[in-house]
Write a protein that holds these residues in place. Structure first.
Motif, PDB file in Angstrom:
ATOM      1  N   SER A 169      45.229 -25.098  24.157  1.00  0.00           N
ATOM      2  CA  SER A 169      46.337 -24.284  23.635  1.00  0.00           C
ATOM      3  C   SER A 169      46.587 -24.655  22.174  1.00  0.00           C
ATOM      4  O   SER A 169      46.972 -23.811  21.375  1.00  0.00           O
ATOM      5  CB  SER A 169      47.596 -24.497  24.475  1.00  0.00           C
ATOM      6  OG  SER A 169      48.098 -25.794  24.275  1.00  0.00           O
ATOM      7  N   LEU A 213      47.691 -24.942  16.199  1.00  0.00           N
ATOM      8  CA  LEU A 213      48.626 -26.062  16.164  1.00  0.00           C
ATOM      9  C   LEU A 213      47.901 -27.392  15.999  1.00  0.00           C
ATOM     10  O   LEU A 213      48.457 -28.365  15.499  1.00  0.00           O
ATOM     11  CB  LEU A 213      49.449 -26.063  17.458  1.00  0.00           C
ATOM     12  CG  LEU A 213      50.573 -27.072  17.585  1.00  0.00           C
ATOM     13  CD1 LEU A 213      51.612 -26.844  16.498  1.00  0.00           C
ATOM     14  CD2 LEU A 213      51.237 -26.961  18.949  1.00  0.00           C
ATOM     15  N   VAL A 262      51.677 -22.021  15.876  1.00  0.00           N
ATOM     16  CA  VAL A 262      52.740 -22.569  16.710  1.00  0.00           C
ATOM     17  C   VAL A 262      52.479 -22.145  18.148  1.00  0.00           C
ATOM     18  O   VAL A 262      51.819 -21.145  18.401  1.00  0.00           O
ATOM     19  CB  VAL A 262      54.128 -22.052  16.261  1.00  0.00           C
ATOM     20  CG1 VAL A 262      54.557 -22.723  14.987  1.00  0.00           C
ATOM     21  CG2 VAL A 262      54.120 -20.542  16.093  1.00  0.00           C
ATOM     22  N   HIS A 263      52.987 -22.930  19.074  1.00  0.00           N
ATOM     23  CA  HIS A 263      52.839 -22.600  20.489  1.00  0.00           C
ATOM     24  C   HIS A 263      53.987 -21.659  20.834  1.00  0.00           C
ATOM     25  O   HIS A 263      55.151 -22.037  20.755  1.00  0.00           O
ATOM     26  CB  HIS A 263      52.905 -23.886  21.299  1.00  0.00           C
ATOM     27  CG  HIS A 263      52.377 -23.749  22.687  1.00  0.00           C
ATOM     28  ND1 HIS A 263      52.880 -22.813  23.558  1.00  0.00           N
ATOM     29  CD2 HIS A 263      51.402 -24.396  23.352  1.00  0.00           C
ATOM     30  CE1 HIS A 263      52.222 -22.912  24.699  1.00  0.00           C
ATOM     31  NE2 HIS A 263      51.307 -23.869  24.591  1.00  0.00           N
ATOM     32  N   SER A 264      53.634 -20.424  21.201  1.00  0.00           N
ATOM     33  CA  SER A 264      54.676 -19.397  21.350  1.00  0.00           C
ATOM     34  C   SER A 264      55.661 -19.722  22.469  1.00  0.00           C
ATOM     35  O   SER A 264      56.767 -19.223  22.483  1.00  0.00           O
ATOM     36  CB  SER A 264      54.034 -18.039  21.592  1.00  0.00           C
ATOM     37  OG  SER A 264      53.182 -18.116  22.715  1.00  0.00           O
ATOM     38  N   GLY A 265      55.264 -20.585  23.405  1.00  0.00           N
ATOM     39  CA  GLY A 265      56.149 -20.898  24.519  1.00  0.00           C
ATOM     40  C   GLY A 265      57.204 -21.950  24.207  1.00  0.00           C
ATOM     41  O   GLY A 265      58.080 -22.196  25.026  1.00  0.00           O
ATOM     42  N   ARG A 266      57.111 -22.572  23.033  1.00  0.00           N
ATOM     43  CA  ARG A 266      58.066 -23.626  22.694  1.00  0.00           C
ATOM     44  C   ARG A 266      59.197 -23.090  21.838  1.00  0.00           C
ATOM     45  O   ARG A 266      59.014 -22.141  21.095  1.00  0.00           O
ATOM     46  CB  ARG A 266      57.350 -24.727  21.922  1.00  0.00           C
ATOM     47  CG  ARG A 266      57.094 -25.937  22.765  1.00  0.00           C
ATOM     48  CD  ARG A 266      56.473 -27.072  22.001  1.00  0.00           C
ATOM     49  NE  ARG A 266      55.502 -27.683  22.878  1.00  0.00           N
ATOM     50  CZ  ARG A 266      54.215 -27.738  22.638  1.00  0.00           C
ATOM     51  NH1 ARG A 266      53.730 -27.269  21.526  1.00  0.00           N
ATOM     52  NH2 ARG A 266      53.411 -28.285  23.518  1.00  0.00           N
ATOM     53  N   SER A 312      57.406 -29.743  27.036  1.00  0.00           N
ATOM     54  CA  SER A 312      58.085 -28.553  26.532  1.00  0.00           C
ATOM     55  C   SER A 312      57.196 -27.307  26.573  1.00  0.00           C
ATOM     56  O   SER A 312      57.649 -26.226  26.229  1.00  0.00           O
ATOM     57  CB  SER A 312      58.586 -28.796  25.108  1.00  0.00           C
ATOM     58  OG  SER A 312      57.499 -29.115  24.265  1.00  0.00           O
ATOM     59  N   ALA A 313      55.939 -27.455  26.993  1.00  0.00           N
ATOM     60  CA  ALA A 313      55.068 -26.274  27.045  1.00  0.00           C
ATOM     61  C   ALA A 313      55.372 -25.466  28.304  1.00  0.00           C
ATOM     62  O   ALA A 313      55.534 -26.022  29.386  1.00  0.00           O
ATOM     63  CB  ALA A 313      53.611 -26.694  27.031  1.00  0.00           C
ATOM     64  N   ARG A 314      55.474 -24.171  28.122  1.00  0.00           N
ATOM     65  CA  ARG A 314      55.727 -23.282  29.252  1.00  0.00           C
ATOM     66  C   ARG A 314      54.669 -23.443  30.340  1.00  0.00           C
ATOM     67  O   ARG A 314      54.968 -23.433  31.526  1.00  0.00           O
ATOM     68  CB  ARG A 314      55.692 -21.825  28.768  1.00  0.00           C
ATOM     69  CG  ARG A 314      57.007 -21.357  28.214  1.00  0.00           C
ATOM     70  CD  ARG A 314      57.887 -20.923  29.353  1.00  0.00           C
ATOM     71  NE  ARG A 314      59.238 -20.677  28.892  1.00  0.00           N
ATOM     72  CZ  ARG A 314      59.816 -19.495  28.918  1.00  0.00           C
ATOM     73  NH1 ARG A 314      59.157 -18.465  29.362  1.00  0.00           N
ATOM     74  NH2 ARG A 314      61.047 -19.349  28.504  1.00  0.00           N
ATOM     75  N   THR A 320      46.028 -21.808  19.139  1.00  0.00           N
ATOM     76  CA  THR A 320      47.104 -21.386  18.246  1.00  0.00           C
ATOM     77  C   THR A 320      46.909 -21.899  16.829  1.00  0.00           C
ATOM     78  O   THR A 320      47.526 -21.387  15.901  1.00  0.00           O
ATOM     79  CB  THR A 320      48.459 -21.914  18.750  1.00  0.00           C
ATOM     80  OG1 THR A 320      48.351 -23.323  18.922  1.00  0.00           O
ATOM     81  CG2 THR A 320      48.840 -21.285  20.074  1.00  0.00           C
TER      82      THR A 320
END
Lengths: 316, 254
Positions: free
Chosen positions: B81, B87, A96-100, B14-16, B85
């Motif tokens: 990214s 993902l 998972v993308h930790s920032g979401r 939605s990505a930081r 991860t």
């Protein structure tokens, strides 16, 4: 709940035929064939490195097979337009993308298969993450990530579910929760394939077992059949075997003579056998209970195919 | 396809990292305004003769240097990214048609980068004009119609650099590798070009992405390439990198 009841009529929902996958000279999956039927939880068991995850990745079209086929509902996964309605999978909870936020993570996946945000909220509720839906996934414990991964698998309300080691990182409550969830999903007529390297877990969850080692099929059986094959018993040695056999049989036990001349007794406990022999004055040289649990049956089955094992003695 | 496109747009939004990159761009737009303000005040303090001779970098100058780097990182992270991860596996399980997934990613990255590029350059330029007002500073007085091709090609370059980032990131599956590759292309090669023997030094410099915008706009003092060839070369960067990314994505296991 079940979107498509016709799944129950399909006999072989997951079918792996002569599947082989090699990475260079390493063969991860070696001529593996098995089928998974709907309406039950099938445990996919094997030691680490046995090829479970590779098989699942090939089923999901992520890796290409070197040869052989891996089919879901009779076709290849990569041919599905909106696969989340047919197959839900949890491969790696940490992916998972930790920032979401949890909600955004699921919304991104859901949107690609035209699944609405209401369903996202529903699955978050179902896995018990509704309270942290807007929190960043980076702060989640492994157990929470497992729940999030299961939520993702459930998004499309699919008839086929695949979970790769779903109980890793879960606390006892979480383990029980996922066990009951998997059983209820199967009870609804869905096909559930769960991989694990722990027999003790599968013993409580699965109805059927597909056991592999070094990429090859070791056993494709039901939990009951496996338990029967490695039933508990007591090994008894006595100089008066014949008398003892008669006495034990009269007490209701099943007695077999092993090649070494010892007796393998089923149906009586160690104490009862001892009392019985004492009452008749029969000397006993050995009374050894076998606790052939499923765990041990599994260890025995896979003992030849463990890749990574601590050496008993380390040379200095 | 539209579903996948929306999904990719949601992911990017939605990505930081995207939010940080856009905030950095906004920060540099502010710096452009500060620069314009400084030049205006400096101009006010000069004698009329020196005012006429003042050569100042245009308002959007701070952004011209930063925007490509920000967009490169945006494009690279959009894919690496997901690989870092894991993902990517969930993404491919949700959308097994890899070409469709990649096209949707390219469209969302290209869209966000060109919008960011055009908007930031436009705002920086507009703020500069607003702040300088009617002061006759040479580089702040060119008619907007003459500046427009330059501003548009800056915005377009931003999108191209982001797409090169996406393609390179997909081919290499490594954030560090792809960002380094882009830094070499954007900042190192322009410095090495003059080491080549003439006329290859100028020819080589002319085809580097950082020098193409000027040639597309027809602003270069002594252009090697005309606007159309320059534009085609710029687009070729994006096409080549995306093609490399797609080939790797389709062929390799994930």
């Amino acid at each position: 709940m079940c979107r498509n009841a016709s799944y129950t009529t399909v006999e072989r929902v997951i079918e792996v035929r002569e599947l082989t996958k090699s990475y260079g000279r390493t063969v991860a999956v070696d001529g593996l064939s098995f089928q998974v039927k709907p309406g039950s939880v099938t445990g996919f068991l094997g030691p680490n490195g046995a090829g479970k995850s590779t098989t699942m990745r090939i089923l999901l079209g992520l890796d290409a097979a070197s040869s052989g086929e891996a089919l879901i509902n009779g076709g290849r996964y990569t041919g599905l337009r909106r696969p989340m309605y047919e197959v839900g999978a949890l491969l790696d909870a940490n992916a998972v993308h930790s920032g979401r936020s949890a909600f955004d993570h699921l919304r991104c996946l859901a949107r690609s298969n035209r699944i609405g945000t209401r369903r996202v909220a529903e699955v978050l509720e179902q896995v018990g993450l509704a309270g942290v839906a807007r929190k960043r996934v980076g702060g989640f414990s492994l157990g929470m990530k497992q729940r999030l991964g299961i939520a993702a698998a459930l998004l499309g309300d699919p008839g086929v579910l695949m979970f790769d080691e779903p109980v890793n990182g879960l606390d006892p409550d979480g383990v029980r929760w996922i066990r009951e969830l998997m059983r209820s999903l199967a009870a609804e007529g869905r096909t559930v394939l769960v991989s694990s390297h722990l027999m003790s877990e599968m013993e409580l969850t699965a109805d059927r077992l597909v056991i592999i080692g070094r990429g090859r099929l070791i056993a494709d059986t039901s939990v009951r059949e496996l338990a029967d094959r490695f039933r508990r018993g007591v090994t008894v040695r006595s100089p008066r075997s014949a008398d003892l056999t008669a006495a034990l049989a009269a007490a209701g036990a099943t007695v077999d003579t092993t090649p070494s001349g010892a007796l393998s007794v089923q149906g009586l406990a160690v104490d009862e056998i001892g009392d019985l022999a004492a009452a008749r004055g029969i000397p006993l040289y050995e009374v050894t209970p076998h606790s052939a649990t499923l765990e041990e049956a599994y260890m025995e089955l896979t003992s030849d195919s463990v890749d990574y094992r601590a050496e008993k003695s380390i040379a200095r | 396809m539209t579903d996948v496109l929306f999904s990719e747009w949601l992911k990017l939004r939605s990505a930081r990292s995207t939010q940080w990159i856009l905030a950095t761009v906004a920060g540099f737009v502010t710096l452009c305004a500060v620069w314009s303000f400084y030049i205006a005040r400096y101009w006010d303090g000069l004698s009329p003769e020196r005012q006429a001779k003042l050569q100042a970098a245009p308002a959007e100058h701070p952004l011209v240097l930063t925007l490509p780097l920000c967009m490169a990182v945006l494009g690279v992270l959009a894919i690496t990214s997901e690989y870092a991860t894991g993902l990517m596996r969930s993404s491919l399980a949700a959308v097994p048609r890899r070409g469709v997934l990649f096209a949707a990613k390219a469209a969302s990255v290209g869209g966000v980068a060109s919008a960011t590029g055009l908007l930031s350059v436009g705002v920086a330029f507009g703020l500069g004009r607003l702040i300088v007002g009617d002061r006759a500073i040479t580089d702040f007085r060119t008619p907007v119609s003459e500046e427009l091709p330059w501003l548009l090609s800056l915005g377009l370059s931003a999108a191209v650099v982001a797409l090169v980032g996406l393609g390179l990131g997909t081919a290499l599956r490594s954030t560090a590798g792809a960002v380094t590759g882009l830094c070499v292309l954007l900042f190192v090669l322009p410095g090495l070009a003059p080491l080549l023997p003439a006329p290859w030094d100028e020819r080589f410099a002319a085809i580097l992405p950082s020098n193409l915008a000027e040639q597309i706009a027809g602003d270069a003092a002594d252009p090697v390439l005309g606007p159309v060839p320059a534009l085609l070369i710029l687009l070729a960067y994006a096409v080549t990198a995306l093609a490399a990314g797609l080939v790797v994505l389709k062929r390799r296991d994930s």
